[in-house]
Design a protein around this motif. Structure first.
Motif, PDB file in Angstrom:
ATOM      1  N   VAL A 109       0.831  -1.205   0.000  1.00 11.13           N
ATOM      2  CA  VAL A 109       0.000   0.000   0.000  1.00 11.13           C
ATOM      3  C   VAL A 109       0.867   1.258   0.000  1.00 11.13           C
ATOM      4  CG1 VAL A 109      -1.725   1.291   1.295  1.00 11.13           C
ATOM      5  CG2 VAL A 109      -1.835  -1.201   1.235  1.00 11.13           C
ATOM      6  N   VAL A 110       1.974   1.185   0.721  1.00  9.64           N
ATOM      7  CA  VAL A 110       2.879   2.339   0.827  1.00  9.64           C
ATOM      8  C   VAL A 110       4.117   2.028  -0.012  1.00  9.64           C
ATOM      9  CG1 VAL A 110       4.069   3.859   2.441  1.00  9.64           C
ATOM     10  CG2 VAL A 110       2.084   2.543   3.207  1.00  9.64           C
ATOM     11  N   VAL A 111       4.349   2.829  -1.063  1.00  7.65           N
ATOM     12  CA  VAL A 111       5.434   2.476  -1.968  1.00  7.65           C
ATOM     13  C   VAL A 111       6.335   3.674  -2.280  1.00  7.65           C
ATOM     14  CG1 VAL A 111       4.175   0.600  -3.089  1.00  7.65           C
ATOM     15  CG2 VAL A 111       4.003   2.901  -4.019  1.00  7.65           C
ATOM     16  N   ALA A 112       7.555   3.362  -2.643  1.00  7.23           N
ATOM     17  CA  ALA A 112       8.499   4.406  -3.012  1.00  7.23           C
ATOM     18  C   ALA A 112       8.282   4.800  -4.478  1.00  7.23           C
ATOM     19  CB  ALA A 112       9.921   3.904  -2.819  1.00  7.23           C
ATOM     20  N   VAL A 113       8.637   6.050  -4.785  1.00  5.52           N
ATOM     21  CA  VAL A 113       8.717   6.467  -6.188  1.00  5.52           C
ATOM     22  C   VAL A 113      10.206   6.514  -6.517  1.00  5.52           C
ATOM     23  CG1 VAL A 113       8.348   8.360  -7.799  1.00  5.52           C
ATOM     24  CG2 VAL A 113       6.543   7.705  -6.196  1.00  5.52           C
ATOM     25  N   SER A 114      10.571   5.701  -7.505  1.00  4.47           N
ATOM     26  CA  SER A 114      11.979   5.556  -7.820  1.00  4.47           C
ATOM     27  C   SER A 114      12.226   6.009  -9.247  1.00  4.47           C
ATOM     28  CB  SER A 114      12.355   4.082  -7.644  1.00  4.47           C
ATOM     29  OG  SER A 114      13.678   3.877  -8.040  1.00  4.47           O
ATOM     30  N   ASN A 115      13.089   6.991  -9.418  1.00  4.91           N
ATOM     31  CA  ASN A 115      13.348   7.587 -10.746  1.00  4.91           C
ATOM     32  C   ASN A 115      12.053   8.011 -11.433  1.00  4.91           C
ATOM     33  OD1 ASN A 115      16.154   7.139 -10.519  1.00  4.91           O
ATOM     34  ND2 ASN A 115      15.805   4.994 -11.133  1.00  4.91           N
ATOM     35  N   GLY A 116      11.146   8.575 -10.627  1.00  4.75           N
ATOM     36  CA  GLY A 116       9.891   9.080 -11.184  1.00  4.75           C
ATOM     37  C   GLY A 116       8.844   8.021 -11.436  1.00  4.75           C
ATOM     38  N   VAL A 117       9.143   6.766 -11.071  1.00  2.00           N
ATOM     39  CA  VAL A 117       8.183   5.691 -11.343  1.00  2.00           C
ATOM     40  C   VAL A 117       7.622   5.156 -10.023  1.00  2.00           C
ATOM     41  CG1 VAL A 117       7.930   3.349 -12.288  1.00  2.00           C
ATOM     42  CG2 VAL A 117       9.363   5.030 -13.475  1.00  2.00           C
ATOM     43  N   CYS A 118       6.312   4.981  -9.959  1.00  2.71           N
ATOM     44  CA  CYS A 118       5.664   4.401  -8.784  1.00  2.71           C
ATOM     45  C   CYS A 118       6.013   2.911  -8.746  1.00  2.71           C
ATOM     46  CB  CYS A 118       4.145   4.582  -8.877  1.00  2.71           C
ATOM     47  SG  CYS A 118       3.208   3.515  -7.758  1.00  2.71           S
ATOM     48  N   THR A 119       6.577   2.443  -7.604  1.00  3.35           N
ATOM     49  CA  THR A 119       6.976   1.035  -7.547  1.00  3.35           C
ATOM     50  C   THR A 119       5.802   0.116  -7.185  1.00  3.35           C
ATOM     51  OG1 THR A 119       7.731   1.289  -5.267  1.00  3.35           O
ATOM     52  CG2 THR A 119       9.395   1.515  -6.996  1.00  3.35           C
ATOM     53  N   GLY A 120       4.608   0.690  -7.094  1.00  5.76           N
ATOM     54  CA  GLY A 120       3.413  -0.143  -6.878  1.00  5.76           C
ATOM     55  C   GLY A 120       2.816  -0.565  -8.198  1.00  5.76           C
ATOM     56  N   CYS A 121       2.727   0.373  -9.162  1.00  2.51           N
ATOM     57  CA  CYS A 121       2.091   0.062 -10.443  1.00  2.51           C
ATOM     58  C   CYS A 121       3.061   0.173 -11.623  1.00  2.51           C
ATOM     59  CB  CYS A 121       0.884   0.975 -10.678  1.00  2.51           C
ATOM     60  SG  CYS A 121       1.328   2.719 -10.781  1.00  2.51           S
ATOM     61  N   TYR A 122       4.272   0.638 -11.342  1.00  2.00           N
ATOM     62  CA  TYR A 122       5.332   0.767 -12.363  1.00  2.00           C
ATOM     63  C   TYR A 122       4.954   1.692 -13.515  1.00  2.00           C
ATOM     64  CZ  TYR A 122       7.419  -2.777  -9.536  1.00  2.00           C
ATOM     65  OH  TYR A 122       7.916  -3.428  -8.462  1.00  2.00           O
ATOM     66  N   ILE A 123       4.236   2.756 -13.149  1.00  2.00           N
ATOM     67  CA  ILE A 123       3.914   3.789 -14.141  1.00  2.00           C
ATOM     68  C   ILE A 123       4.492   5.111 -13.616  1.00  2.00           C
ATOM     69  CG2 ILE A 123       1.949   5.177 -15.018  1.00  2.00           C
ATOM     70  CD1 ILE A 123       0.486   2.506 -15.411  1.00  2.00           C
ATOM     71  N   SER A 124       5.012   5.940 -14.517  1.00  2.00           N
ATOM     72  CA  SER A 124       5.603   7.221 -14.102  1.00  2.00           C
ATOM     73  C   SER A 124       4.542   8.128 -13.497  1.00  2.00           C
ATOM     74  CB  SER A 124       6.209   7.940 -15.315  1.00  2.00           C
ATOM     75  OG  SER A 124       7.254   7.175 -15.856  1.00  2.00           O
TER      76      SER A 124
ATOM     77  N   ASN B 182      -0.893  10.458  -3.057  1.00  2.00           N
ATOM     78  CA  ASN B 182      -1.309   9.200  -3.664  1.00  2.00           C
ATOM     79  C   ASN B 182      -0.769   9.124  -5.076  1.00  2.00           C
ATOM     80  OD1 ASN B 182      -3.570  10.106  -1.753  1.00  2.00           O
ATOM     81  ND2 ASN B 182      -3.995   7.940  -2.064  1.00  2.00           N
ATOM     82  N   CYS B 183      -0.448   7.909  -5.530  1.00  2.00           N
ATOM     83  CA  CYS B 183      -0.085   7.749  -6.942  1.00  2.00           C
ATOM     84  C   CYS B 183      -1.348   7.997  -7.756  1.00  2.00           C
ATOM     85  CB  CYS B 183       0.439   6.326  -7.186  1.00  2.00           C
ATOM     86  SG  CYS B 183       0.490   5.889  -8.937  1.00  2.00           S
ATOM     87  N   PRO B 184      -1.290   8.950  -8.714  1.00  2.00           N
ATOM     88  CA  PRO B 184      -2.507   9.275  -9.474  1.00  2.00           C
ATOM     89  C   PRO B 184      -3.029   8.064 -10.266  1.00  2.00           C
ATOM     90  CG  PRO B 184      -0.787  10.898  -9.862  1.00  2.00           C
ATOM     91  CD  PRO B 184      -0.147   9.754  -9.154  1.00  2.00           C
ATOM     92  N   ASN B 185      -2.145   7.131 -10.551  1.00  2.00           N
ATOM     93  CA  ASN B 185      -2.576   5.969 -11.327  1.00  2.00           C
ATOM     94  C   ASN B 185      -3.195   4.883 -10.438  1.00  2.00           C
ATOM     95  OD1 ASN B 185      -2.706   4.295 -13.738  1.00  2.00           O
ATOM     96  ND2 ASN B 185      -1.182   3.066 -12.654  1.00  2.00           N
ATOM     97  N   CYS B 186      -2.458   4.421  -9.414  1.00  2.00           N
ATOM     98  CA  CYS B 186      -2.942   3.273  -8.632  1.00  2.00           C
ATOM     99  C   CYS B 186      -3.485   3.662  -7.268  1.00  2.00           C
ATOM    100  CB  CYS B 186      -1.843   2.218  -8.508  1.00  2.00           C
ATOM    101  SG  CYS B 186      -0.476   2.714  -7.424  1.00  2.00           S
TER     102      CYS B 186
END
Ligand SMILES: [Zn+2]
Length: 239
Positions: A191-206, A223-227
């Motif tokens: 539920v709680v994820v890092a953003v790495s190099n601009g990419v959400c590590t939960g859904c792998y979308i920038s 919140n990640c706007p995608n997931c």
């Protein structure tokens, strides 16, 4: 402030994941045990049926063998008498009798062969069922022991984690906790994820550049706007 909250959320997430795994374990052993016991019951039922048939065939075999032996004795007696008879009519009558006994024995021996084949097939089935039975019984025994010890350990661990969870929850502001719970109920882990190099590590979308800039400011949990997962910038936080 924001990163402290994220850290607490990550701790909470770890606790929740452990709790889920432990609860699954508590439920999985009795379920597995029940399935094995049902299977064992089936095997025992089938074995009893085959055993009954096997015993019946063995009785048949004994009866047939006795009859054949008795007939053989009769044949022997008739043959002995034959040598002493001079009367032609009497001799022929005895030869007929001898023929009858011999024919009868041939039929009985054929029947016996069939019964013996049947017995060996049933014996093979019985052996197979018996080894299956032994296998299931030892599996059940192992699992029952495991169930008793694991259950106590797991229950103690769950109690400990629940207390720890309560303490963690007390440190997280209620609106953030509500967001965490909302996402947790709807999404797969984490539920709680890092953003790495601009990419959400939960859904792998920038994440959009605007969100990324916001995130790097480190002022609030986003919140990640995608997931919709709760995100933090990885450079703000290393475990
Ligand atoms: Zn995402």
């Amino acid at each position: 402030m924001y990163i402290e909250q994220i850290k607490k959320l990550v701790v909470l997430q770890d606790i929740d994941n452990k709790l889920i795994a432990y609860r699954e374990k508590i439920e999985s052993i009795p379920k597995e045990l029940n399935a094995l016991k049902e299977e064992l019951e089936e095997v025992e039922k089938k074995k009893a049926e085959i055993q009954e048939r096997f015993d019946f065939l063995n009785d048949q075999k004994m009866k047939m063998q006795t009859e054949i032996e008795e007939n053989n004795n009769k044949i022997k007696k008739v043959k002995n008498k034959l040598m002493l008879i001079s009367n032609q009519k009497e001799y022929q009558a005895m030869m007929r009798e001898l023929d009858n006994f011999e024919r009868l024995n041939r039929t009985k021996e054929e029947e016996l062969t069939t019964v013996l084949e049947d017995i060996s097939i049933h014996k093979k089935d019985l052996d197979e069922l018996e080894s299956k039975e032994d296998e299931l019984k030892s599996k059940i025994e192992v699992l029952e022991k495991e169930n008793i010890t694991a259950l106590d350990e797991v229950k103690a661990e769950i109690a400990r984690l629940e207390k720890e969870r309560e303490e963690s929850c007390a440190l997280i502001p209620p609106p953030i906790l509500a967001r965490y719970k909302f996402i947790r109920d709807r999404l797969s882990q984490p539920v709680v994820v890092a953003v790495s190099n601009g990419v959400c590590t939960g859904c792998y979308i920038s994440v959009p550049p605007q969100t990324y800039v916001e995130l790097q400011k480190g002022e609030q949990i986003l919140n990640c706007p995608n997931c919709q997962r709760l995100i933090y910038w990885e450079e703000h936080y290393s475990k």
